[in-house]
Design an enzyme around this catalytic site. Structure first.
Site: not given
Length: 236
Positions: A33, A42, A55, A71, A85, A199, A223
């Site tokens: 991503d 977190d 790259d 994103h 936590n 699926d 997403s």
């Protein structure tokens, strides 16, 4: 503290799964991503070294995997935000290794398909066994080729169906898990791309997850369904 705002967990009965375990601490999962917020409270403790596929540069050798768009941090949190936590939200699998793979250097988040598949292959070559891609382009034969390669590495790749709300004919990949989105009523969202090639479906509407800058917020799209499926795979 924001667990109660994550409707996906009650719908999926995540807490019942967590009675059995919250992930294998040595298991590596990734989302290919826009990168990751490397200081997010977190995520940070479970992050491992990653890769910039735009790259062709590993993080260990100077490749930048910081989140260029936001994103990527959101998709990572869907499956890997740390639980219990006292901070933010929780992913499907709390106790796994999170490998950031950044596929773009564009602030708009756009990526070449070749960089997506290269990032996924690199992740598999470097120990990731659950790999998630939240981009369009899943119909391509190169996606099936990457999925087949990853399966031969004992991994599984999930890919978002898309958000155009259209039916896709054909493109039924044997080696890739194509994921559509549902809402809190367990119905397909109007914008989730569908068809025989899909699926599995998972929550994707108003999903609360980690955000760039250390916080959390909500977003909608296949997403976010896709990394949720990735989290289930990681737990399995």
């Amino acid at each position: 503290p924001n667990f109660g705002s994550q409707w996906q967990h009650s719908k999926m009965r995540s807490a019942a799964a967590w009675d059995f375990g919250t992930g294998d601490g040595a298991f590596i999962a990734t989302t290919v991503d826009t990168g990751a917020d490397l200081n997010h409270p977190d995520l940070q403790a479970n992050l491992i070294s990653g890769y910039n596929s735009a790259d062709r540069q590993t993080q260990a050798n100077g490749g930048n995997v910081g989140d260029v768009n936001g994103h990527g941090t959101m998709t990572l949190g869907c499956f890997g935000a740390i639980g219990n936590n006292g901070v933010g939200v929780v992913g499907i699998a709390w106790d796994i290794k999170l490998m950031p793979v950044r596929c773009t250097n564009s602030s708009g988040g756009g990526a070449y398909l070749s960089d997506l598949t290269d990032g996924a292959r690199w992740a598999a070559d470097n120990g990731a066994r659950a790999i998630s891609v939240s981009y369009s382009g899943g119909e391509s034969s190169s996606v099936e080729s990457a999925g087949s390669y990853i399966r031969n590495q004992n991994g599984l790749m999930s890919w978002a169906s898309g958000n155009a709300g259209n039916r896709v004919y054909g493109s039924d990949h044997a080696s890739v898990i194509i994921v559509g989105a549902t809402n809190s009523s367990d119905n397909r969202t109007s914008w989730s791309t569908f068809g025989d090639w899909v699926d599995v479906v998972a929550p994707g509407d108003n999903i609360r997850t980690t955000t760039n800058g250390g916080g959390n917020g909500t977003a909608s799209g296949t997403s976010f369904s896709t990394p949720i499926v990735n989290g289930v795979i990681a737990m399995m």
